[in-house]
Design a protein around this motif. Sequence first.
Motif, PDB file in Angstrom:
ATOM      1  N   TRP A 106      25.599 105.426  97.833  1.00 37.57           N
ATOM      2  CA  TRP A 106      24.776 104.550  98.663  1.00 37.57           C
ATOM      3  C   TRP A 106      24.043 105.313  99.765  1.00 37.57           C
ATOM      4  O   TRP A 106      23.176 104.745 100.444  1.00 37.57           O
ATOM      5  CB  TRP A 106      25.627 103.455  99.286  1.00 37.57           C
ATOM      6  N   TYR A 151      15.401 101.094 100.364  1.00 41.80           N
ATOM      7  CA  TYR A 151      16.083  99.845 100.695  1.00 41.80           C
ATOM      8  C   TYR A 151      17.526  99.822 100.199  1.00 41.80           C
ATOM      9  O   TYR A 151      18.414  99.305 100.862  1.00 41.80           O
ATOM     10  CB  TYR A 151      15.327  98.639 100.130  1.00 41.80           C
ATOM     11  N   HIS A 152      17.787 100.350  99.032  1.00 39.57           N
ATOM     12  CA  HIS A 152      19.109 100.266  98.415  1.00 39.57           C
ATOM     13  C   HIS A 152      20.034 101.336  98.998  1.00 39.57           C
ATOM     14  O   HIS A 152      20.466 102.251  98.317  1.00 39.57           O
ATOM     15  CB  HIS A 152      18.994 100.348  96.891  1.00 39.57           C
ATOM     16  N   HIS A 211      21.894  98.075 103.271  1.00 37.85           N
ATOM     17  CA  HIS A 211      21.840  96.974 102.299  1.00 37.85           C
ATOM     18  C   HIS A 211      23.258  96.568 101.893  1.00 37.85           C
ATOM     19  O   HIS A 211      23.586  95.384 101.886  1.00 37.85           O
ATOM     20  CB  HIS A 211      21.015  97.373 101.075  1.00 37.85           C
ATOM     21  N   ASP A 226      24.427  97.996  93.332  1.00 33.91           N
ATOM     22  CA  ASP A 226      23.304  98.935  93.371  1.00 33.91           C
ATOM     23  C   ASP A 226      23.805 100.362  93.541  1.00 33.91           C
ATOM     24  O   ASP A 226      23.095 101.220  94.069  1.00 33.91           O
ATOM     25  CB  ASP A 226      22.337  98.588  94.507  1.00 33.91           C
ATOM     26  N   HIS A 249      21.067 103.583  91.593  1.00 39.27           N
ATOM     27  CA  HIS A 249      19.730 103.029  91.841  1.00 39.27           C
ATOM     28  C   HIS A 249      18.738 104.165  91.966  1.00 39.27           C
ATOM     29  O   HIS A 249      18.634 104.814  92.998  1.00 39.27           O
ATOM     30  CB  HIS A 249      19.699 102.164  93.101  1.00 39.27           C
ATOM     31  N   GLU A 295      21.245  98.366  87.002  1.00 37.50           N
ATOM     32  CA  GLU A 295      22.378  97.436  87.052  1.00 37.50           C
ATOM     33  C   GLU A 295      23.361  97.707  85.916  1.00 37.50           C
ATOM     34  O   GLU A 295      24.575  97.678  86.125  1.00 37.50           O
ATOM     35  CB  GLU A 295      21.902  95.976  87.016  1.00 37.50           C
ATOM     36  N   ASP A 337      22.980  88.942  97.993  1.00 33.43           N
ATOM     37  CA  ASP A 337      22.032  90.007  97.683  1.00 33.43           C
ATOM     38  C   ASP A 337      20.604  89.590  98.023  1.00 33.43           C
ATOM     39  O   ASP A 337      19.823  90.384  98.552  1.00 33.43           O
ATOM     40  CB  ASP A 337      22.154  90.386  96.209  1.00 33.43           C
ATOM     41  N   ASP A 387      11.714 103.034  97.318  1.00 33.50           N
ATOM     42  CA  ASP A 387      12.590 103.139  96.143  1.00 33.50           C
ATOM     43  C   ASP A 387      11.784 103.400  94.866  1.00 33.50           C
ATOM     44  O   ASP A 387      12.296 103.979  93.913  1.00 33.50           O
ATOM     45  CB  ASP A 387      13.402 101.853  95.941  1.00 33.50           C
TER      46      ASP A 387
END
Length: 192
Positions: A23, A28-29, A33, A64, A67, A74, A119, A140
């Motif tokens: 992470w 954004y991910h 988040h 995520d 990612h 997913e 989410d 992303d």
Amino acid sequence: MSLAGRWPLPDHHDLRDELLAAWDRPGYHDRLHLAEVLDRLELLADAGAGFDPTTVALAAWFHDAVHDGGPDDEERSAQWAERVLPPAYADEVARLVRMTAHHRPADDDPPACALSDADLAILAAPRERYDTYAAGVRADFAHVAEPDFRAGRAAVLRDLAAKPHLFHTAQARALWEASARANLGREISDLA
């Protein structure tokens, strides 16, 4: 509480650390988040949304985890969960992660509804946070040409906006539906 302190399995710290590393990326991910999704799940659990908090929290940690902007993020995240989680959690967490590819849980599936709502709650964020989120999504997908990104992003947002409700739990609809629809409308218009 730190993000590491929110890990739902008291053991499996090596797995937690692998997920935290996954992470730790721009866009954004990212860890913010993940923290926001966990915050929203706690809010929904406190409101009586009717799901096992450990299982759904694990699904949040994995949803995520992989990612890179690919079409199978997913699925790859779900497969990771299946490989490494204890059997008591693996199948259900993977199922929930796969649901986040389209955010269309069955109405009689409280854990999936809660994860989807948590989410997607970013869609209801105040304008400044929403704009930061949208910029993060663009980051992303920096590998996608601007016209293609705008068309793809608009299609995703229009698909979401076409749903009768963006959110599946009564709590989430009451908290976030109106603001989310306003933000979606604004971004769709900006992308046109």
